[in-house]
Write a protein that holds these residues in place. Structure first.
Motif, PDB file in Angstrom:
ATOM      1  N   PHE A 152       0.754  -1.198   0.137  1.00  0.00           N
ATOM      2  CA  PHE A 152      -0.027   0.003   0.198  1.00  0.00           C
ATOM      3  C   PHE A 152       0.931   1.427  -0.041  1.00  0.00           C
ATOM      4  CE2 PHE A 152      -2.829  -3.362   1.122  1.00  0.00           C
ATOM      5  CZ  PHE A 152      -4.148  -2.975   0.682  1.00  0.00           C
ATOM      6  N   MET A 153       1.169   1.698  -1.052  1.00  0.00           N
ATOM      7  CA  MET A 153       2.174   2.807  -1.355  1.00  0.00           C
ATOM      8  C   MET A 153       1.632   4.188  -1.314  1.00  0.00           C
ATOM      9  SD  MET A 153       4.550   0.656  -1.417  1.00  0.00           S
ATOM     10  CE  MET A 153       6.023   1.471  -2.022  1.00  0.00           C
ATOM     11  N   VAL A 154       0.219   4.342  -1.568  1.00  0.00           N
ATOM     12  CA  VAL A 154      -0.475   5.824  -1.403  1.00  0.00           C
ATOM     13  C   VAL A 154      -1.424   6.048  -0.198  1.00  0.00           C
ATOM     14  CG1 VAL A 154      -1.808   7.352  -2.943  1.00  0.00           C
ATOM     15  CG2 VAL A 154      -0.302   5.701  -3.793  1.00  0.00           C
ATOM     16  N   GLU A 155      -0.849   7.123   0.513  1.00  0.00           N
ATOM     17  CA  GLU A 155      -1.803   7.461   1.484  1.00  0.00           C
ATOM     18  C   GLU A 155      -2.380   8.852   1.320  1.00  0.00           C
ATOM     19  OE1 GLU A 155      -1.067   7.619   6.366  1.00  0.00           O
ATOM     20  OE2 GLU A 155       0.392   7.026   5.106  1.00  0.00           O
ATOM     21  N   VAL A 156      -3.593   9.028   1.640  1.00  0.00           N
ATOM     22  CA  VAL A 156      -4.323  10.170   0.972  1.00  0.00           C
ATOM     23  C   VAL A 156      -5.305  10.890   2.082  1.00  0.00           C
ATOM     24  CG1 VAL A 156      -5.635  11.254  -1.018  1.00  0.00           C
ATOM     25  CG2 VAL A 156      -4.215   9.261  -1.487  1.00  0.00           C
ATOM     26  N   PHE A 157      -5.206  11.860   2.316  1.00  0.00           N
ATOM     27  CA  PHE A 157      -6.231  12.586   2.974  1.00  0.00           C
ATOM     28  C   PHE A 157      -7.326  13.142   2.154  1.00  0.00           C
ATOM     29  CE2 PHE A 157      -2.778  12.299   6.004  1.00  0.00           C
ATOM     30  CZ  PHE A 157      -3.618  11.872   7.037  1.00  0.00           C
ATOM     31  N   CYS A 158      -8.596  12.833   2.246  1.00  0.00           N
ATOM     32  CA  CYS A 158      -9.701  13.375   1.637  1.00  0.00           C
ATOM     33  C   CYS A 158     -10.625  14.203   2.343  1.00  0.00           C
ATOM     34  CB  CYS A 158     -10.491  12.369   0.998  1.00  0.00           C
ATOM     35  SG  CYS A 158      -9.652  11.262  -0.123  1.00  0.00           S
ATOM     36  N   GLN A 159     -10.747  15.389   1.768  1.00  0.00           N
ATOM     37  CA  GLN A 159     -11.568  16.648   2.535  1.00  0.00           C
ATOM     38  C   GLN A 159     -12.963  16.438   1.711  1.00  0.00           C
ATOM     39  OE1 GLN A 159      -8.909  19.821   1.724  1.00  0.00           O
ATOM     40  NE2 GLN A 159      -7.465  19.000   3.188  1.00  0.00           N
ATOM     41  N   VAL A 160     -13.863  16.010   2.408  1.00  0.00           N
ATOM     42  CA  VAL A 160     -15.067  15.847   1.645  1.00  0.00           C
ATOM     43  C   VAL A 160     -16.090  16.853   2.357  1.00  0.00           C
ATOM     44  CG1 VAL A 160     -17.060  14.224   1.435  1.00  0.00           C
ATOM     45  CG2 VAL A 160     -14.760  13.519   1.760  1.00  0.00           C
ATOM     46  N   THR A 161     -16.691  17.427   1.368  1.00  0.00           N
ATOM     47  CA  THR A 161     -17.853  18.522   1.673  1.00  0.00           C
ATOM     48  C   THR A 161     -19.260  17.963   1.103  1.00  0.00           C
ATOM     49  OG1 THR A 161     -16.412  20.209   1.346  1.00  0.00           O
ATOM     50  CG2 THR A 161     -18.577  20.917   1.355  1.00  0.00           C
ATOM     51  N   LEU A 162     -20.192  17.813   1.883  1.00  0.00           N
ATOM     52  CA  LEU A 162     -21.541  17.102   1.610  1.00  0.00           C
ATOM     53  C   LEU A 162     -22.339  18.182   1.104  1.00  0.00           C
ATOM     54  CD1 LEU A 162     -22.525  15.338   5.130  1.00  0.00           C
ATOM     55  CD2 LEU A 162     -21.110  14.470   3.214  1.00  0.00           C
ATOM     56  N   LEU A 163     -23.308  17.918   0.061  1.00  0.00           N
ATOM     57  CA  LEU A 163     -24.021  18.748  -0.506  1.00  0.00           C
ATOM     58  C   LEU A 163     -25.209  19.448   0.219  1.00  0.00           C
ATOM     59  CD1 LEU A 163     -25.274  16.400  -3.656  1.00  0.00           C
ATOM     60  CD2 LEU A 163     -23.979  18.802  -3.797  1.00  0.00           C
ATOM     61  N   VAL A 164     -25.564  18.562   1.119  1.00  0.00           N
ATOM     62  CA  VAL A 164     -26.879  19.034   1.982  1.00  0.00           C
ATOM     63  C   VAL A 164     -26.319  18.470   3.582  1.00  0.00           C
ATOM     64  CG1 VAL A 164     -29.160  19.048   2.727  1.00  0.00           C
ATOM     65  CG2 VAL A 164     -28.507  19.246   0.212  1.00  0.00           C
ATOM     66  N   HIS A 165     -26.673  19.083   4.504  1.00  0.00           N
ATOM     67  CA  HIS A 165     -26.566  18.892   5.721  1.00  0.00           C
ATOM     68  C   HIS A 165     -27.688  18.268   6.786  1.00  0.00           C
ATOM     69  CE1 HIS A 165     -22.759  21.337   5.160  1.00  0.00           C
ATOM     70  NE2 HIS A 165     -22.361  20.252   5.788  1.00  0.00           N
ATOM     71  N   SER A 166     -28.465  17.315   6.086  1.00  0.00           N
ATOM     72  CA  SER A 166     -29.414  16.650   6.721  1.00  0.00           C
ATOM     73  C   SER A 166     -28.989  15.380   7.661  1.00  0.00           C
ATOM     74  CB  SER A 166     -30.329  16.358   5.646  1.00  0.00           C
ATOM     75  OG  SER A 166     -30.111  15.105   4.837  1.00  0.00           O
ATOM     76  N   LYS A 167     -29.726  15.262   8.856  1.00  0.00           N
ATOM     77  CA  LYS A 167     -29.481  13.968   9.247  1.00  0.00           C
ATOM     78  C   LYS A 167     -29.398  12.732   8.699  1.00  0.00           C
ATOM     79  CE  LYS A 167     -30.781  11.509  13.604  1.00  0.00           C
ATOM     80  NZ  LYS A 167     -31.775  11.662  14.723  1.00  0.00           N
ATOM     81  N   GLU A 168     -30.446  12.443   7.745  1.00  0.00           N
ATOM     82  CA  GLU A 168     -30.329  11.406   6.939  1.00  0.00           C
ATOM     83  C   GLU A 168     -29.184  11.257   5.953  1.00  0.00           C
ATOM     84  OE1 GLU A 168     -33.131   9.635   3.240  1.00  0.00           O
ATOM     85  OE2 GLU A 168     -33.977  11.173   4.303  1.00  0.00           O
ATOM     86  N   LEU A 169     -28.799  12.228   5.433  1.00  0.00           N
ATOM     87  CA  LEU A 169     -27.578  12.298   4.345  1.00  0.00           C
ATOM     88  C   LEU A 169     -26.416  12.099   5.282  1.00  0.00           C
ATOM     89  CD1 LEU A 169     -28.263  14.555   1.666  1.00  0.00           C
ATOM     90  CD2 LEU A 169     -28.329  12.200   1.422  1.00  0.00           C
ATOM     91  N   ILE A 170     -26.225  12.549   6.362  1.00  0.00           N
ATOM     92  CA  ILE A 170     -25.190  12.374   7.276  1.00  0.00           C
ATOM     93  C   ILE A 170     -25.019  11.178   7.365  1.00  0.00           C
ATOM     94  CG2 ILE A 170     -24.180  12.992   9.452  1.00  0.00           C
ATOM     95  CD1 ILE A 170     -25.060  16.035   9.020  1.00  0.00           C
ATOM     96  N   THR A 171     -26.132  10.442   8.046  1.00  0.00           N
ATOM     97  CA  THR A 171     -26.028   9.043   8.627  1.00  0.00           C
ATOM     98  C   THR A 171     -25.944   8.190   7.247  1.00  0.00           C
ATOM     99  OG1 THR A 171     -27.650   9.919  10.178  1.00  0.00           O
ATOM    100  CG2 THR A 171     -27.343   7.183   9.434  1.00  0.00           C
ATOM    101  N   LYS A 172     -26.501   8.355   6.145  1.00  0.00           N
ATOM    102  CA  LYS A 172     -26.182   7.474   5.149  1.00  0.00           C
ATOM    103  C   LYS A 172     -24.554   7.607   4.727  1.00  0.00           C
ATOM    104  CE  LYS A 172     -29.047   7.213   1.589  1.00  0.00           C
ATOM    105  NZ  LYS A 172     -30.029   7.707   0.478  1.00  0.00           N
ATOM    106  N   PHE A 173     -24.026   8.720   4.754  1.00  0.00           N
ATOM    107  CA  PHE A 173     -22.724   8.922   4.402  1.00  0.00           C
ATOM    108  C   PHE A 173     -21.752   8.184   5.241  1.00  0.00           C
ATOM    109  CE2 PHE A 173     -18.680  11.149   5.015  1.00  0.00           C
ATOM    110  CZ  PHE A 173     -17.947  11.095   3.611  1.00  0.00           C
ATOM    111  N   GLU A 174     -22.147   8.448   6.736  1.00  0.00           N
ATOM    112  CA  GLU A 174     -21.171   7.692   7.482  1.00  0.00           C
ATOM    113  C   GLU A 174     -21.266   6.081   7.255  1.00  0.00           C
ATOM    114  OE1 GLU A 174     -21.990   9.510  11.298  1.00  0.00           O
ATOM    115  OE2 GLU A 174     -21.083  11.277  10.822  1.00  0.00           O
ATOM    116  N   ILE A 175     -22.399   5.637   7.318  1.00  0.00           N
ATOM    117  CA  ILE A 175     -22.644   4.237   7.096  1.00  0.00           C
ATOM    118  C   ILE A 175     -21.939   3.741   5.728  1.00  0.00           C
ATOM    119  CG2 ILE A 175     -24.327   2.438   6.511  1.00  0.00           C
ATOM    120  CD1 ILE A 175     -26.246   3.743   8.554  1.00  0.00           C
TER     121      ILE A 175
END
Length: 154
Positions: free
Chosen positions: A64-87
């Motif tokens: 595993f030669m590549v290590e990356v930090f991904c900064q992710v911005t969500l489209l909308v901050h709804s509880k449902e989308l946050i939960t779906k993203f985390e799962i």
């Protein structure tokens, strides 16, 4: 928070350095006999202070030669989308850590892959297809000057 005495702290520090050390070795180092040492370890495990024992791998030696930090911005901050993203992110093997953060983006993901092609496929087929992802910025690790898993208790 659980208060630990000085012996518990020594015990935890030793186990973080070498979780495979035997009870006899540890007992000698902390100045107890084997039975109370064993009982303290079991109490620390039961209380959740010691969560698990793991083997820390050398990423490069297993390919595993590549290590990356991904900064992710969500489209909308709804509880449902946050939960779906985390799962969804919790099920992606390439993501080894995920932090919900405050600031210019919503999540910081630590991603480990074999090579750039693998990262491209991860981004294209796994991360960007999630409904809630609005933007991803990638920062590639060139070298690590400190890679430590130990929390020194004093």
């Amino acid at each position: 928070m659980i208060l630990l005495d000085i012996i518990d702290k020594q015990l935890v520090n030793l186990l973080q350095i070498n979780s495979k050390a035997n009870i006899k070795e540890i007992a000698l180092k902390i100045g107890l006999t084997q039975t109370p040492t064993y009982e303290r370890i079991k109490r620390l495990e039961k209380s959740g202070i010691i969560q698990k024992y793991i083997a820390v791998l050398n990423k490069e030696k297993v390919g595993f030669m590549v290590e990356v930090f991904c900064q992710v911005t969500l489209l909308v901050h709804s509880k449902e989308l946050i939960t779906k993203f985390e799962i969804a992110v919790s099920k992606i093997d390439e993501v080894i850590e995920c932090f919900h953060v405050a600031g210019n983006y919503d999540y910081l993901l630590k991603v480990i892959v074999k090579d750039m092609k693998s990262y491209q496929l991860f981004l294209k087929n796994k991360l960007s297809v999630l409904d809630s992802v609005g933007n991803v910025q990638s920062t590639f690790v060139m070298s690590s000057t400190k890679d430590k898993t130990i929390i020194k208790l004093t």
